[in-house]
Design an enzyme around this catalytic site. Structure first.
Site, PDB file in Angstrom:
ATOM      1  NE  ARG A  41      41.288  39.993  62.322  1.00 25.90           N
ATOM      2  CZ  ARG A  41      41.099  38.713  62.055  1.00 25.90           C
ATOM      3  NH1 ARG A  41      40.949  37.843  63.047  1.00 25.90           N
ATOM      4  NH2 ARG A  41      41.075  38.280  60.821  1.00 25.90           N
ATOM      5  CD  GLN A  94      44.200  39.018  67.647  1.00 25.27           C
ATOM      6  OE1 GLN A  94      43.983  37.938  68.187  1.00 25.27           O
ATOM      7  NE2 GLN A  94      43.507  39.458  66.617  1.00 25.27           N
ATOM      8  N   GLY A 145      43.770  33.826  56.542  1.00 29.80           N
ATOM      9  CA  GLY A 145      43.811  33.001  57.738  1.00 29.80           C
ATOM     10  C   GLY A 145      44.103  31.554  57.413  1.00 29.80           C
ATOM     11  NE  ARG A 146      38.819  29.520  57.182  1.00 24.58           N
ATOM     12  CZ  ARG A 146      37.557  29.526  56.753  1.00 24.58           C
ATOM     13  NH1 ARG A 146      36.848  28.404  56.800  1.00 24.58           N
ATOM     14  NH2 ARG A 146      37.001  30.618  56.282  1.00 24.58           N
ATOM     15  CE1 TYR A 168      37.129  35.158  72.486  1.00 25.28           C
ATOM     16  CE2 TYR A 168      37.685  36.092  70.346  1.00 25.28           C
ATOM     17  CZ  TYR A 168      37.401  34.996  71.138  1.00 25.28           C
ATOM     18  OH  TYR A 168      37.385  33.736  70.605  1.00 25.28           O
TER      19      TYR A 168
END
Length: 357
Positions: free
Chosen positions: A224, A98, A312-313, A177
């Site tokens: 993404r 990424q 994810g987590r 971002y």
């Protein structure tokens, strides 16, 4: 309806299942933005995922958001990543890098430079620095002539990623971002060709993706996105129009996939799914929200048209997540205190499921 455990063709890759390891910042890189042996072990442990997307990797020094994150802008960084990608491939996995340019979400204490952004508007909240959280500084607004250089940084990093052994790259266009800042209606106050109208605000994203496609090929390129997310104070006042326009341009480039976060209502996301003709990776829960993606949410989104589901987590504490989901055994809880503390504790110390004798 496909299941999580059916294979899927993505670009030039055949994925053995539809489980994607989502990108997650873990701040375990060595000085100089170098990948480490522990990072190789961490990703290799999770290589049963259909696809791994790495943590955010800065494409330039000024693009670095957090201390302790890895880069892909020097030869030394490329060399440091090769054992990581080799370890994943040895274990039968596939991994995309990424590419994450932080833009205004950075600090001079981290990079030695004033952050840059579309406009001189500070992000909301504190940013991480080597000495702890500090208020986000006001970035320097990029001159029109400078913007293409920052768009090209993604392509230059993509070439390095392929040289380092990655199977492809995902541009981080989400979560406030740099790409997200250009898409924004309040972080981007420009009056040139990169600001104002929807057509102008999507231009930076399209140029960045186009450059990566030219550099490494459409089959190795994903992005993404987090429609309407609001992270770091970014606002988007016209989410359906904005993202429909962006998806139309990305469709012309025939990239491998779009990776959505569940940052808008289902009806908006479903409409965008219908507007996007290519592969969709869906992260079904709000990043860092109260819920974690589970089998039920994964199956729901496969039914709504997603091709792949990112977790994810759950992958942090469950290196064998694919198998746990397959057989229905409990997921181990994650220790949130170890997310960003560095070291191997909470990184390499989670085990596979232990069956009773």
């Amino acid at each position: 309806m496909p299941t999580l455990f059916d294979s899927h063709r993505l670009g030039e890759l055949t994925l053995p299942n539809r489980v994607v390891m989502a990108p997650m910042t873990r701040v375990r890189a060595a000085a100089g933005g170098l990948a480490t042996p522990s990072m190789a072990a961490y990703y290799a442990q999770r290589a049963t995922a259909g696809l791994i997307v790495s943590e955010g990797v800065q494409p330039s020094l000024i693009g670095q958001s957090n201390p302790g994150t890895p880069g892909l802008h020097t030869d030394e960084q490329v060399a440091s990543w090769r054992p990581v990608t080799a370890a994943v491939h040895t274990n039968g996995g596939r991994i995309f890098a990424q590419l994450m340019h932080g833009g205004r979400v950075s600090h001079p204490d981290t990079t030695g430079m004033q952050p840059v952004g579309p406009s001189a508007v500070a992000a909301a909240g504190d940013v991480f620095t080597p000495s702890g959280p500090r208020p986000a500084p006001v970035p320097r607004a990029l001159e029109t002539s400078e913007v293409p250089e920052h768009a090209r940084s993604y392509a230059e990093a993509a070439r390095r990623a392929i040289d380092a052994g990655f199977d492809g790259v995902e541009l981080h266009g989400a979560n406030g971002y740099l790409i997200s800042q250009f898409l924004s209606s309040n972080a981007n106050l420009r009056t040139d060709r990169y600001g104002g109208s929807v057509t102008n605000r999507i231009r930076f994203a399209v140029e960045a993706v186009s450059g990566v496609v030219d550099a490494v090929g459409a089959a190795r390129t994903g992005i993404r996105l987090s429609p309407g997310a609001g992270f770091w104070g970014v606002e988007e006042t016209d989410v359906p129009e904005l993202y429909s326009a962006l998806l139309a341009e990305l469709a012309r480039l025939e990239i491998a996939y779009v990776h959505f976060e569940a940052t808008a209502d289902d009806d908006v996301l479903i409409a965008l799914r219908r507007a996007w003709p290519g592969a969709l990776i869906m992260n079904p829960v709000l990043p860092m929200g109260p819920k974690q993606t589970d089998r039920a949410e994964a199956d729901r989104w496969l039914g709504l048209g997603a091709d792949l589901i990112s977790f994810g987590r759950a992958f942090i504490a469950n290196p064998d997540l694919v198998e746990r989901l397959r057989v229905g055994v409990p997921l181990a809880p994650v220790d949130e205190a170890t997310y960003y503390q560095g070291g191997d504790d909470g990184y390499l110390t989670y085990s596979t499921y232990q069956y009773a004798a």
